[in-house]
Design an enzyme around this catalytic site. Structure first.
Site, PDB file in Angstrom:
ATOM      1  N   LYS A 124      18.629  32.445  41.336  1.00  0.00           N
ATOM      2  CA  LYS A 124      19.083  33.559  40.503  1.00  0.00           C
ATOM      3  C   LYS A 124      18.149  34.760  40.637  1.00  0.00           C
ATOM      4  O   LYS A 124      18.605  35.896  40.820  1.00  0.00           O
ATOM      5  CB  LYS A 124      19.177  33.137  39.033  1.00  0.00           C
ATOM      6  CG  LYS A 124      19.743  34.238  38.128  1.00  0.00           C
ATOM      7  CD  LYS A 124      19.825  33.783  36.681  1.00  0.00           C
ATOM      8  CE  LYS A 124      18.457  33.770  36.028  1.00  0.00           C
ATOM      9  NZ  LYS A 124      18.514  33.528  34.572  1.00  0.00           N
ATOM     10  N   ASP A 142      23.778  34.164  35.408  1.00  0.00           N
ATOM     11  CA  ASP A 142      22.996  33.760  34.240  1.00  0.00           C
ATOM     12  C   ASP A 142      23.953  33.200  33.186  1.00  0.00           C
ATOM     13  O   ASP A 142      25.142  32.986  33.455  1.00  0.00           O
ATOM     14  CB  ASP A 142      22.177  34.939  33.697  1.00  0.00           C
ATOM     15  CG  ASP A 142      23.049  35.992  33.025  1.00  0.00           C
ATOM     16  OD1 ASP A 142      24.300  35.940  33.167  1.00  0.00           O
ATOM     17  OD2 ASP A 142      22.490  36.866  32.336  1.00  0.00           O
TER      18      ASP A 142
END
Length: 214
Positions: A124, A142
């Site tokens: 991420k 997220d």
């Protein structure tokens, strides 16, 4: 998890996002690729606002890996004490700074594999840096994006990697660069976890969420 929306519905959703915010921006303060990398690494299990508050002074004195190493782990800790898991994050920032200096000439690499090899940098974080700094159409998923993708039917998936792949597959290419920001901002401020603002949502007529909060 809602059913996958059809292609035309997804296209219309992102067309509306683009019309409302043509150039969405990330909310983490940074001045270069290095400070962006550090800010994103610090933001795990913390709010962007909290990270920005902690790094405002930090990035004035340590905006390169060399300067961060000169500041040292204890010096860094003094700036980020208000951020969750600050001790472990400080260790990782110092380690990754040393690697950047020793292996990359002090520069942040533009490769996902290279970024993910750095301490404290997961997929991420790497995708955020690739997207925000290098303008690569990477999708950093997220909790906000995961919720929106599944709730709305834009890109449902059982885990973050599945959602990332679904966004890449289902969102038209013209929207890929900013898809991550449009979705995170919509998930953060409109499609909230507890009380989504469905009544004022600009995509409510296209959204597959059956329990709309109207």
């Amino acid at each position: 998890m809602a059913a996958q929306l059809d292609f035309q519905s997804v296209r219309e959703i992102f067309a509306r996002f683009r019309a409302a915010e043509p150039e969405p921006k990330g909310e983490l303060a940074h001045v270069n690729a290095y400070t962006l990398l550090v800010a994103v690494a610090l933001s795990a299990q913390a709010t962007d606002a909290g990270v920005n508050k902690a790094t405002a002074r930090l990035f004035e004195i340590a905006d390169t890996p060399e300067k961060m190493l000169a500041l040292g782990e204890e010096g860094l800790i003094e700036h980020i004490r208000t951020i969750g898991l600050y001790r472990n994050k400080a260790k990782n920032v110092i380690k990754l700074s040393r690697i950047l200096v020793e292996d990359y000439g002090g520069e942040v690499p533009s490769s996902r594999a290279a970024l993910q090899s750095l301490p404290g940098v997961g997929r991420k974080t790497a995708n955020v840096v690739l997207n925000m700094w290098w303008r690569y159409p990477a999708q950093a998923v997220d909790t906000h994006i995961f919720r929106l993708a599944n709730r709305s039917g834009i890109a449902p998936g059982k885990d973050v990697l599945a959602v990332e792949r679904a966004i890449e597959d289902q969102v038209p290419a013209e929207f890929q660069l900013h898809a991550h920001h449009w979705m995170i901002l919509h998930g953060r401020y409109v499609c909230k976890a507890r009380k989504p603002l469905c009544a004022t949502c600009l995509i409510r007529d296209l959204c597959a969420y059956e329990e709309k909060n109207l």
